[in-house]
Scaffold this active site. Structure first.
Site, short mmCIF file in Angstrom:
data_model
loop_
_atom_site.label_atom_id
_atom_site.label_comp_id
_atom_site.label_asym_id
_atom_site.label_seq_id
_atom_site.Cartn_x
_atom_site.Cartn_y
_atom_site.Cartn_z
N ARG A 1 -9.42 0.89 9.22
CA ARG A 1 -8.96 -0.48 9.45
C ARG A 1 -9.98 -1.30 10.21
O ARG A 1 -9.73 -2.48 10.49
CB ARG A 1 -7.70 -0.41 10.30
CG ARG A 1 -6.43 -0.61 9.53
CD ARG A 1 -5.32 -0.48 10.54
NE ARG A 1 -4.12 -1.08 10.12
CZ ARG A 1 -3.17 -0.43 9.45
NH1 ARG A 1 -3.32 0.81 9.10
NH2 ARG A 1 -2.07 -1.06 9.13
N ARG B 1 -0.02 -8.89 13.22
CA ARG B 1 -0.68 -7.87 12.40
C ARG B 1 -1.57 -8.53 11.34
O ARG B 1 -2.66 -8.05 11.04
CB ARG B 1 0.37 -6.98 11.75
CG ARG B 1 0.98 -6.00 12.75
CD ARG B 1 2.33 -5.48 12.32
NE ARG B 1 2.31 -4.79 11.06
CZ ARG B 1 3.38 -4.61 10.29
NH1 ARG B 1 4.56 -5.05 10.67
NH2 ARG B 1 3.27 -3.96 9.16
N ARG C 1 11.56 -1.26 11.07
CA ARG C 1 10.50 -0.89 12.01
C ARG C 1 10.41 -1.91 13.13
O ARG C 1 10.61 -3.10 12.89
CB ARG C 1 9.15 -0.84 11.26
CG ARG C 1 8.93 0.47 10.57
CD ARG C 1 7.74 0.49 9.65
NE ARG C 1 6.55 -0.25 10.07
CZ ARG C 1 5.44 -0.31 9.35
NH1 ARG C 1 5.36 0.33 8.19
NH2 ARG C 1 4.39 -1.00 9.75
N ARG D 1 11.83 -5.48 4.89
CA ARG D 1 11.65 -4.04 4.65
C ARG D 1 12.63 -3.20 5.47
O ARG D 1 12.91 -3.49 6.63
CB ARG D 1 10.23 -3.62 5.00
CG ARG D 1 10.09 -2.09 4.98
CD ARG D 1 8.67 -1.63 5.11
NE ARG D 1 7.92 -2.34 6.11
CZ ARG D 1 6.59 -2.35 6.15
NH1 ARG D 1 5.90 -1.70 5.24
NH2 ARG D 1 5.97 -3.02 7.09
N LYS E 1 0.83 -1.21 0.00
CA LYS E 1 0.00 0.00 0.00
C LYS E 1 0.87 1.27 0.00
O LYS E 1 0.66 2.18 -0.79
CB LYS E 1 -0.91 0.04 1.24
CG LYS E 1 -1.85 -1.14 1.37
CD LYS E 1 -2.72 -1.05 2.61
CE LYS E 1 -1.96 -1.05 3.93
NZ LYS E 1 -1.24 -2.28 4.25
P1 AP5 Z 1 4.89 -1.44 1.75
O1 AP5 Z 1 4.55 -0.65 0.55
O2 AP5 Z 1 5.63 -0.76 2.87
O3 AP5 Z 1 3.59 -2.21 2.29
P2 AP5 Z 1 2.36 -1.72 3.15
O4 AP5 Z 1 1.15 -2.44 2.64
O5 AP5 Z 1 2.31 -0.23 3.21
O6 AP5 Z 1 2.77 -2.37 4.54
P3 AP5 Z 1 2.74 -1.84 6.02
O7 AP5 Z 1 3.38 -2.95 6.82
O8 AP5 Z 1 3.36 -0.48 6.16
O9 AP5 Z 1 1.27 -1.76 6.31
P4 AP5 Z 1 0.63 -1.78 7.61
O10 AP5 Z 1 -0.76 -1.58 7.17
O11 AP5 Z 1 0.84 -2.97 8.48
O12 AP5 Z 1 1.38 -0.61 8.47
P5 AP5 Z 1 1.06 0.89 8.75
O13 AP5 Z 1 2.30 1.63 8.67
O14 AP5 Z 1 -0.13 1.36 7.99
O15 AP5 Z 1 5.73 -2.72 1.26
C1 AP5 Z 1 6.24 -3.67 2.16
C2 AP5 Z 1 7.63 -4.13 1.69
O16 AP5 Z 1 7.51 -4.87 0.48
C3 AP5 Z 1 8.62 -2.99 1.39
O17 AP5 Z 1 9.89 -3.42 1.76
C4 AP5 Z 1 8.52 -2.81 -0.13
O18 AP5 Z 1 9.73 -2.30 -0.68
C5 AP5 Z 1 8.24 -4.24 -0.59
N1 AP5 Z 1 7.35 -4.29 -1.75
C6 AP5 Z 1 6.28 -3.48 -2.02
N2 AP5 Z 1 5.67 -3.87 -3.15
C7 AP5 Z 1 6.37 -4.96 -3.60
C8 AP5 Z 1 6.21 -5.83 -4.76
N3 AP5 Z 1 5.20 -5.64 -5.64
N4 AP5 Z 1 7.07 -6.86 -4.89
C9 AP5 Z 1 8.09 -7.06 -3.98
N5 AP5 Z 1 8.28 -6.25 -2.90
C10 AP5 Z 1 7.43 -5.23 -2.71
O19 AP5 Z 1 0.59 0.81 10.28
C11 AP5 Z 1 1.48 0.43 11.33
C12 AP5 Z 1 0.72 0.27 12.63
O20 AP5 Z 1 0.08 1.52 13.00
C13 AP5 Z 1 -0.44 -0.75 12.60
O21 AP5 Z 1 0.02 -2.07 12.81
C14 AP5 Z 1 -1.31 -0.22 13.76
O22 AP5 Z 1 -0.79 -0.59 15.01
C15 AP5 Z 1 -1.18 1.29 13.63
N6 AP5 Z 1 -2.25 1.87 12.79
C16 AP5 Z 1 -2.11 2.55 11.61
N7 AP5 Z 1 -3.31 2.93 11.12
C17 AP5 Z 1 -4.24 2.48 12.03
C18 AP5 Z 1 -5.65 2.53 12.07
N8 AP5 Z 1 -6.36 3.11 11.10
N9 AP5 Z 1 -6.27 1.94 13.12
C19 AP5 Z 1 -5.59 1.35 14.12
N10 AP5 Z 1 -4.23 1.26 14.13
C20 AP5 Z 1 -3.56 1.81 13.09
#
Ligand code: AP5
Length: 219
Positions: A88, A171, A160, A127, A13
């Site tokens: 979420r 997660r 991270r 990552r 994402k």
């Molecule tokens: P990346 O693009 O970073 O993936 P992502 O889907 O953004 O993954 P996240 O782990 O950041 O999502 P998340 O939803 O768990 O975390 P968030 O920060 O929102 O890609 C991942 C890796 O793969 C990278 O290394 C990239 O280079 C590689 N990659 C990408 N595309 C690729 C491809 N096509 N092929 C190969 N490699 C690829 O949230 C973190 C925490 O915050 C949550 O766990 C929660 O505790 C809290 N939080 C955030 N929002 C909320 C909410 N709305 N409600 C409650 N808690 C929340």
């Protein structure tokens, strides 16, 4: 363009949303990035969110709804936005729908990035993220030009604290238990488009561009 990306942790994402928002000149609103910045700055929201993030859980809905309402009070959302990581849970989705209706800025599309669990685990554990701009890299799939250094701003690349395998698994459980319910929610509203996110970042981006092609207008 008013877009929302949903999908499991590690589905890509952030990678895709950041690129699309930059290309279209609209803000990329990523709640994970907002929370990590709040933790770095030691704000009250950061202190409240930190233990939930560290454990691989979800930050309570009332905190998140406050965070997103504050973000949408800023004028830069007037020309569109790319939302990533919020909502979420169903209560968050309902609160977002009410807020966007009030602001007259409803979603045009919701993109669901679909990717098998083994692949997302590999992506998460490999990552590395820029400390300055939050740009995600991967030790094998998307290495920086210079090891440990962001290509864009020279920031240090770090792992991270929630990217270890046990926390990534927690997660994913949370995603299945809470966030997957958003799929029928947005399907019922005719907004959802599914994207095969298991392919290369370039191929995924091409599919996203064609899915949002007609959602590209301003506002
Ligand atoms: P990346 O693009 O970073 O993936 P992502 O889907 O953004 O993954 P996240 O782990 O950041 O999502 P998340 O939803 O768990 O975390 P968030 O920060 O929102 O890609 C991942 C890796 O793969 C990278 O290394 C990239 O280079 C590689 N990659 C990408 N595309 C690729 C491809 N096509 N092929 C190969 N490699 C690829 O949230 C973190 C925490 O915050 C949550 O766990 C929660 O505790 C809290 N939080 C955030 N929002 C909320 C909410 N709305 N409600 C409650 N808690 C929340």
């Amino acid at each position: 363009m008013r877009l929302l990306f949903i999908g499991a942790p590690g589905s890509g994402k952030g990678t895709q949303a950041k690129r699309l928002a930059e290309e279209r000149g609209v803000p990329h609103i990523a709640t994970g990035d907002i929370l990590r910045e709040a933790i770095r700055q030691g704000t009250p929201v950061g202190r409240e969110a930190q233990p939930y993030i560290a454990a691989g859980g979800l930050v309570p809905d009332d905190v998140m709804i406050r965070v997103i309402e504050e973000r949408f009070a800023r004028p830069d959302v007037a020309g569109g936005y790319v939302l990533d990581g919020f909502p979420r849970t169903l209560p968050q989705a309902e609160a977002l729908e009410r807020m966007l209706a009030r602001l007259g800025r409803p979603l045009d599309r919701v993109l669901l990035l679909e990717c098998p669990e083994e692949a997302v685990l590999d992506r998460i554990t490999g990552r590395r993220t820029c400390e300055v701009c939050g740009m995600p890299y991967h030790v094998r799939h998307r290495p920086p030009r210079r090891e440990g250094v962001c290509d864009r701003d020279g920031g240090r690349l770090v792992q991270r604290e929630d990217d270890t395998e046990p926390k990534a698994r927690r997660r994913l459980e949370k995603y299945r238990a809470e966030t997957a319910a958003l799929v029928p929610f947005y399907e019922a509203r005719g907004l959802l488009r599914r994207v095969d996110a298991s392919r290369s970042p370039e191929e995924v981006y091409r599919e996203i561009r064609s899915a949002v092609g007609r959602a590209g207008g301003g506002g």
